[in-house]
Enzyme design. Structure first.
Site, PDB file in Angstrom:
ATOM      1  N   SER A 253       0.927  -1.249   0.480  1.00 41.51           N
ATOM      2  CA  SER A 253      -0.057   0.057  -0.230  1.00 41.51           C
ATOM      3  C   SER A 253       0.715   1.161   0.078  1.00 41.51           C
ATOM      4  O   SER A 253       1.906   0.678  -0.243  1.00 41.51           O
ATOM      5  CB  SER A 253      -0.930  -0.021   0.657  1.00 41.51           C
ATOM      6  N   LYS A 254       0.513   2.720  -0.192  1.00 45.20           N
ATOM      7  CA  LYS A 254       1.431   3.530  -0.355  1.00 45.20           C
ATOM      8  C   LYS A 254       2.168   3.470   1.213  1.00 45.20           C
ATOM      9  O   LYS A 254       2.910   4.441   1.262  1.00 45.20           O
ATOM     10  CB  LYS A 254      -0.402   5.366   0.204  1.00 45.20           C
ATOM     11  N   ARG A 255       1.675   3.072   2.468  1.00 45.28           N
ATOM     12  CA  ARG A 255       2.375   3.017   3.746  1.00 45.28           C
ATOM     13  C   ARG A 255       3.721   2.486   2.944  1.00 45.28           C
ATOM     14  O   ARG A 255       5.050   2.884   3.870  1.00 45.28           O
ATOM     15  CB  ARG A 255       2.664   2.002   4.805  1.00 45.28           C
TER      16      ARG A 255
END
Ligand code: GLU
Length: 486
Positions: A253-255
């Site tokens: 994910s963006k993380r």
């Protein structure tokens, strides 16, 4: 065997993600490997979230990656149109067939009624599937409900007690109990088909032979199988490719950093590096080879070597691969790619003429070995465009050596008259002669030169620095450096 036909079917609700790009790549490689056709279809039935801008972004990213398609949106082909919202009459026709054969029925239950049912079922610890209230409505019932202003959805009558087995090329046989599925909607009350229905109609009409897509669609597949069977259509082969996880083993994910192809493009990753990296996310060549060009991938790819276990996205590996491709590409290409980043850093004007581009080539020859991606070029190339504003302590120490003015003078004398003609070879020969002529060891000559030109004693090779800076700048920097230790 009939011709292989595979497809990538993105929903244009956001940029092309790494996972989508990997699905597109596997389909493309499979088509190219088997001499088949690669089709791109746009699944835009989510009217609220879909947009032409996202569609363009996705297509642009595919083109940039080099994944050309033989049929589809923007390319045309025998099954036009390739946007689902432009194919509504086809879905309507086949939904009509299913209605007639009794596989689907009109359902008038409102959202509120269904929500209340789900809540009660969950509270009682039961499955929240559709209760079947509208399953046996008569024509008269339907007319009455419609006269009340209710608009029906079309629901698929899922057989009770049946087990559906998907033969998946990657995962083997996967079985689903129909009782856990519940009658599902195939056409919404506004006449728009749901994903599961449109995908089946299109995969059939477009003659898709292999459905290669992400594992997250595996749970949709039993519904699709039911529709295929109800319409009497043959099944394509399914291959569900494992999830991509971050290094911490949670879903990417963006993380975990950049997730869209566009972001990697903006940071200055090379398309073949990204393609190489994505190909190894879930597939392996069966050898130790890590660097595989698109051409090699096309020859080697097979579904048999696609792994069942999740793929781990390792940014360091991507950087390593990208650095490899940066070092092994023609320097002209790398220089052209560097220009926008150098402009952004303020080192180059808006208009870059041939002469300046020549300098950028020299700079890139010197610094590209330090780069993982092009956006890092500013920090590494700075010293070629901006005088060192500061000399670190090691530099000041070597600049203060007694013999340094003599070294600088000797170099200045040699360079005089070479302006505009100083190339890498010329610089090498000048530099080679200096120690002998001065009767000094190499280190005594080269360290102060590098310190004067860059403010540090470690960095780019002098034979790269001299031609890239040019005679005038070199002389100026030597002078400034001496002034700094006087
Ligand atoms: N539109 C679907 C998606 O973007 C495609 C799934 C499929 O390949 O069937 O996830």
């Amino acid at each position: 065997m009939s011709e292989v036909r595979v497809r990538f079917a993105p929903s244009p609700t956001g940029p092309l993600h790494i996972g989508g790009a990997r699905s597109a790549l596997f389909n493309w490689l499979y088509a190219r490997r088997s001499g088949g056709r690669f089709i791109v279809r746009i699944e835009d039935t989510d009217l609220e979230r879909s947009s032409r801008e996202w569609e363009e972004n996705i297509l642009d990213s595919l083109r940039w990656l080099g994944l050309d398609w033989d049929e589809g949106v923007a390319a045309g082909g025998p099954d036009e149109p390739y946007r689902q919202t432009e194919r509504l009459q086809l879905y309507r026709r086949h939904a009509g067939d299913l209605l007639e054969s009794g596989w689907v029925y009109r359902c008038y239950c409102s959202e509120e009624e269904l929500a209340a049912w789900r809540e009660a079922q969950l509270a009682a610890g039961r499955l929240p599937g559709y209760p079947g209230k509208c399953r046996e409505l008569s024509e008269t019932d339907c007319k009455r409900l419609e006269s009340e202003g209710r608009k029906p959805v079309l629901r698929f009558r899922v057989p009770e007690g049946k087990v559906i087995t998907i033969r998946d090329t990657v995962r083997g046989d996967v079985s689903f109990d129909c009782n856990g599925i519940g009658d599902f909607i195939i056409v919404k009350s506004d006449g728009i088909p749901t994903y599961n229905f449109a995908v089946v109609v299109d995969d059939h009409l477009m003659g898709i032979t292999h459905v290669i897509r992400a594992e997250e669609h595996l749970s949709n597949t039993p519904r699709q199988l039911l529709i295929f069977e109800a319409l009497g259509w043959p099944l394509p082969e399914f291959a569900h490719v494992s999830l991509i996880l971050g290094k911490d083993r949670s879903k990417m994910s963006k993380r975990h950093g950049a997730t869209s192809v566009q972001q990697y493009r903006d940071m200055g990753y090379l398309p073949e590096a990204l393609v190489n990296f994505l190909a190894l996310l879930g597939w392996s060549p069966g050898t130790e080879d890590e660097v595989l060009t698109p051409e090699q991938l096309k020859q080697q790819f097979s579904l048999a070597r696609v792994s069942k276990s999740p793929a781990v996205f390792d940014p360091e590996k991507l950087n390593w691969l990208n650095g490899y491709y940066i070092r092994h590409s023609p320097v002209e290409r790398i220089a052209a790619l560097a220009v926008p980043y150098l402009q952004k850093a303020g080192y180059l004007p808006e208009a870059v003429d041939e002469k300046l581009l020549g300098k950028v080539r020299l700079v890139m020859a010197a610094v590209r070995e330090y780069l993982e991606y092009m956006a890092q070029v500013g920090e590494h190339a700075r010293i070629f465009f901006v005088d060192p504003g500061h000399f670190d302590s090691e530099s000041l120490e070597v600049l203060a050596w007694e013999h340094v003015p003599a070294v600088f003078e000797a170099l200045n004398n040699k360079l005089a008259g070479m302006d505009g003609m100083l190339d890498e070879e010329g610089a090498k020969s000048v530099l080679k002669k200096l120690p002998k002529e001065l009767g000094l060891g190499g280190k005594k000559v080269y360290q102060p030169l590098r310190a004067a030109l860059t403010g540090r004693i470690r960095g780019p090779e002098l034979h790269h620095l001299l031609p890239a800076l040019g005679v005038h700048k070199v002389t100026q920097r030597l002078k400034k450096a001496l002034a700094a230790v006087q």
